[in-house]
Design an enzyme around this catalytic site. Structure first.
Site, PDB file in Angstrom:
ATOM      1  CE  LYS A  44      -2.843  -1.031   3.680  1.00  0.00           C
ATOM      2  NZ  LYS A  44      -3.903  -0.739   4.651  1.00  0.00           N
ATOM      3  CE  LYS A  46      -1.975   4.231   5.083  1.00  0.00           C
ATOM      4  NZ  LYS A  46      -3.066   4.131   6.063  1.00  0.00           N
TER       5      LYS A  46
HETATM    6  N1  C2G Z   1     -10.260   6.816  10.009  1.00  0.00           N
HETATM    7  C1  C2G Z   1     -11.228   7.732  10.418  1.00  0.00           C
HETATM    8  N2  C2G Z   1     -10.851   8.978  10.805  1.00  0.00           N
HETATM    9  C2  C2G Z   1      -9.543   9.323  10.794  1.00  0.00           C
HETATM   10  C3  C2G Z   1      -8.559   8.393  10.391  1.00  0.00           C
HETATM   11  C4  C2G Z   1      -8.947   7.129   9.993  1.00  0.00           C
HETATM   12  O1  C2G Z   1     -12.442   7.422  10.445  1.00  0.00           O
HETATM   13  N3  C2G Z   1      -9.207  10.586  11.179  1.00  0.00           N
HETATM   14  C5  C2G Z   1     -10.715   5.489   9.587  1.00  0.00           C
HETATM   15  C6  C2G Z   1     -10.386   5.201   8.129  1.00  0.00           C
HETATM   16  O2  C2G Z   1     -11.363   5.768   7.271  1.00  0.00           O
HETATM   17  C7  C2G Z   1     -10.416   3.673   8.115  1.00  0.00           C
HETATM   18  C8  C2G Z   1      -9.928   3.303   9.525  1.00  0.00           C
HETATM   19  O3  C2G Z   1     -10.055   4.489  10.335  1.00  0.00           O
HETATM   20  O4  C2G Z   1     -11.764   3.214   7.955  1.00  0.00           O
HETATM   21  C9  C2G Z   1      -8.485   2.852   9.527  1.00  0.00           C
HETATM   22  O5  C2G Z   1      -7.706   3.863   8.914  1.00  0.00           O
HETATM   23  P1  C2G Z   1      -6.255   3.445   8.352  1.00  0.00           P
HETATM   24  O6  C2G Z   1      -5.536   2.687   9.403  1.00  0.00           O
HETATM   25  O7  C2G Z   1      -5.632   4.656   7.746  1.00  0.00           O
HETATM   26  O8  C2G Z   1      -6.667   2.406   7.221  1.00  0.00           O
HETATM   27  P2  C2G Z   1      -6.188   2.413   5.693  1.00  0.00           P
HETATM   28  O9  C2G Z   1      -4.722   2.569   5.622  1.00  0.00           O
HETATM   29  O10 C2G Z   1      -7.074   3.364   5.019  1.00  0.00           O
HETATM   30  O11 C2G Z   1      -6.445   0.900   5.253  1.00  0.00           O
HETATM   31  O12 C2G Z   1      -8.458  -2.582   2.779  1.00  0.00           O
HETATM   32  C10 C2G Z   1      -8.666  -1.312   3.379  1.00  0.00           C
HETATM   33  C11 C2G Z   1      -7.367  -0.774   3.931  1.00  0.00           C
HETATM   34  O13 C2G Z   1      -6.733  -1.711   4.772  1.00  0.00           O
HETATM   35  C12 C2G Z   1      -7.657   0.515   4.721  1.00  0.00           C
END
Ligand code: C2G
Length: 129
Positions: A44, A46
């Site tokens: 990703k 990341k």
């Molecule tokens: N999130 C949120 N508000 C934030 C930050 C994150 O609601 N200020 C939510 C994101 O929208 C997501 C969840 O928290 O639903 C996890 O965020 P991340 O760890 O950044 O996930 P991501 O890297 O987007 O991975 O297959 C899907 C991916 O694994 C998602």
């Protein structure tokens, strides 16, 4: 029993993650979190500060979370939903529309993100200290 599933990296766990997990759990009775492995995060683009095992144990310590499974790839979601009998797939609305293909397996809900907080922003702030 209504089963909810969500996916993410959940690095440097913060209030945005907690708000998402709380609201997801409030939609049902059992919350499954598919947690991105370190290897999947690399695909990703990341790099999580906390390794998978730490991110997993932190999530398992959160009262809203009932089960944590590994997220190895983008393709596993429909199989996860079927195998784990998930009724609702939940993600933050930054993913709006991206997982609508799951609607043939379960309800799909995108929740508003929490403003002004993200793992990326936390990393930036720490760099300036
Ligand atoms: N999130 C949120 N508000 C934030 C930050 C994150 O609601 N200020 C939510 C994101 O929208 C997501 C969840 O928290 O639903 C996890 O965020 P991340 O760890 O950044 O996930 P991501 O890297 O987007 O991975 O297959 C899907 C991916 O694994 C998602």
């Amino acid at each position: 029993m209504k089963r909810i599933i969500t996916y993410g990296t959940f690095d440097l766990t913060h209030i945005g993650h907690i708000n998402l997990l709380r609201r997801a759990k409030q939609m049902g009775d059992y919350l499954i979190v598919a947690l991105s492995t370190d290897e999947f995060n690399a695909t990703k683009g990341k790099h999580a500060i906390f390794p998978y095992e730490h991110r997993k144990e932190i999530l398992e310590s959160i009262r809203f979370v009932d089960l944590v499974i590994p997220e190895h790839n983008w393709e596993q979601k429909s199989q996860d939903v079927v195998n784990l009998q998930a009724d609702i797939f939940v993600m933050g609305h930054d993913w709006e529309g991206k997982f609508d293909f799951l609607k043939s397996y379960c309800d799909v809900v995108y929740l508003p993100r929490t403003d002004d907080i993200s793992t990326t922003e936390i990393k930036q702030i720490i760099k300036t200290i």
